[in-house]
Write a protein that holds these residues in place. Structure first.
Motif, PDB file in Angstrom:
ATOM      1  N   GLY A  41       0.801  -1.222   0.000  1.00 21.02           N
ATOM      2  CA  GLY A  41       0.000   0.000   0.000  1.00 21.02           C
ATOM      3  C   GLY A  41       0.829   1.264   0.000  1.00 21.02           C
ATOM      4  O   GLY A  41       0.331   2.349  -0.262  1.00 21.02           O
ATOM      5  N   ARG A  42       2.097   1.148   0.241  1.00 22.15           N
ATOM      6  CA  ARG A  42       2.985   2.304   0.337  1.00 22.15           C
ATOM      7  C   ARG A  42       3.555   2.722  -1.011  1.00 22.15           C
ATOM      8  O   ARG A  42       4.173   3.769  -1.123  1.00 22.15           O
ATOM      9  N   ARG A  43       3.347   1.950  -2.029  1.00 18.37           N
ATOM     10  CA  ARG A  43       3.913   2.284  -3.339  1.00 18.37           C
ATOM     11  C   ARG A  43       3.523   3.687  -3.748  1.00 18.37           C
ATOM     12  O   ARG A  43       2.400   4.109  -3.622  1.00 18.37           O
ATOM     13  N   ARG A  44       4.484   4.386  -4.276  1.00 18.93           N
ATOM     14  CA  ARG A  44       4.292   5.785  -4.637  1.00 18.93           C
ATOM     15  C   ARG A  44       3.600   5.939  -5.987  1.00 18.93           C
ATOM     16  O   ARG A  44       3.663   5.062  -6.831  1.00 18.93           O
ATOM     17  N   VAL A  45       2.999   7.099  -6.161  1.00 19.65           N
ATOM     18  CA  VAL A  45       2.403   7.447  -7.443  1.00 19.65           C
ATOM     19  C   VAL A  45       3.544   7.603  -8.448  1.00 19.65           C
ATOM     20  O   VAL A  45       4.566   8.211  -8.129  1.00 19.65           O
ATOM     21  N   PRO A  46       3.410   7.061  -9.643  1.00 21.44           N
ATOM     22  CA  PRO A  46       4.484   7.173 -10.644  1.00 21.44           C
ATOM     23  C   PRO A  46       4.895   8.625 -10.879  1.00 21.44           C
ATOM     24  O   PRO A  46       4.062   9.533 -10.869  1.00 21.44           O
ATOM     25  N   SER A  47       6.173   8.831 -11.121  1.00 25.17           N
ATOM     26  CA  SER A  47       6.708  10.181 -11.279  1.00 25.17           C
ATOM     27  C   SER A  47       6.233  10.861 -12.549  1.00 25.17           C
ATOM     28  O   SER A  47       6.341  12.075 -12.672  1.00 25.17           O
ATOM     29  N   PHE A  48       5.697  10.099 -13.509  1.00 28.37           N
ATOM     30  CA  PHE A  48       5.245  10.724 -14.750  1.00 28.37           C
ATOM     31  C   PHE A  48       3.852  11.335 -14.638  1.00 28.37           C
ATOM     32  O   PHE A  48       3.397  12.006 -15.554  1.00 28.37           O
ATOM     33  N   ILE A  49       3.160  11.144 -13.500  1.00 23.43           N
ATOM     34  CA  ILE A  49       1.833  11.741 -13.327  1.00 23.43           C
ATOM     35  C   ILE A  49       1.959  13.254 -13.457  1.00 23.43           C
ATOM     36  O   ILE A  49       2.773  13.880 -12.783  1.00 23.43           O
ATOM     37  N   GLY A  50       1.175  13.840 -14.305  1.00 21.90           N
ATOM     38  CA  GLY A  50       1.185  15.281 -14.512  1.00 21.90           C
ATOM     39  C   GLY A  50       2.232  15.770 -15.483  1.00 21.90           C
ATOM     40  O   GLY A  50       2.382  16.978 -15.678  1.00 21.90           O
ATOM     41  N   ALA A  51       2.953  14.870 -16.126  1.00 23.54           N
ATOM     42  CA  ALA A  51       4.044  15.274 -17.014  1.00 23.54           C
ATOM     43  C   ALA A  51       3.569  15.602 -18.426  1.00 23.54           C
ATOM     44  O   ALA A  51       4.322  16.145 -19.212  1.00 23.54           O
ATOM     45  N   PHE A  52       2.310  15.273 -18.739  1.00 23.44           N
ATOM     46  CA  PHE A  52       1.822  15.470 -20.103  1.00 23.44           C
ATOM     47  C   PHE A  52       0.572  16.332 -20.105  1.00 23.44           C
ATOM     48  O   PHE A  52      -0.170  16.378 -19.132  1.00 23.44           O
TER      49      PHE A  52
END
Length: 78
Positions: A41-52
């Motif tokens: 449950g601790r996995r982070r939101v991918p870093s590409f979110i909001g990049a496009f």
């Protein structure tokens, strides 16, 4: 696998023992399952979110809402 010591309230341990008994598994296995669930449950939101560019003008204003929705959807799939 490593051995460790945990501190837990007696009431919580009683609940965990009951789960173990009901499921026919050891108390250690119940605790391991809980630890694994918490770690996943601790996995982070991918870093590409909001990049496009999304094509929507309100995306930056709704970023917290959109991330929360993304996390809920990811956990619902498991």
């Amino acid at each position: 696998m490593s051995r460790t010591t945990i501190m837990a309230d007696e009431a919580l341990l009683d609940e965990l023992r009951e789960i173990a008994k009901d499921e026919g598994i050891s108390l250690g296995e119940v605790i391991r399952q809980g630890l694994e669930w918490r770690a996943r449950g601790r996995r982070r939101v991918p870093s590409f979110i909001g990049a496009f560019a999304s094509g929507h003008s309100d995306t930056s204003a709704r970023v917290d809402e959109l991330i929360a929705e993304y996390i809920r959807e990811k956990h619902a799939c498991r």
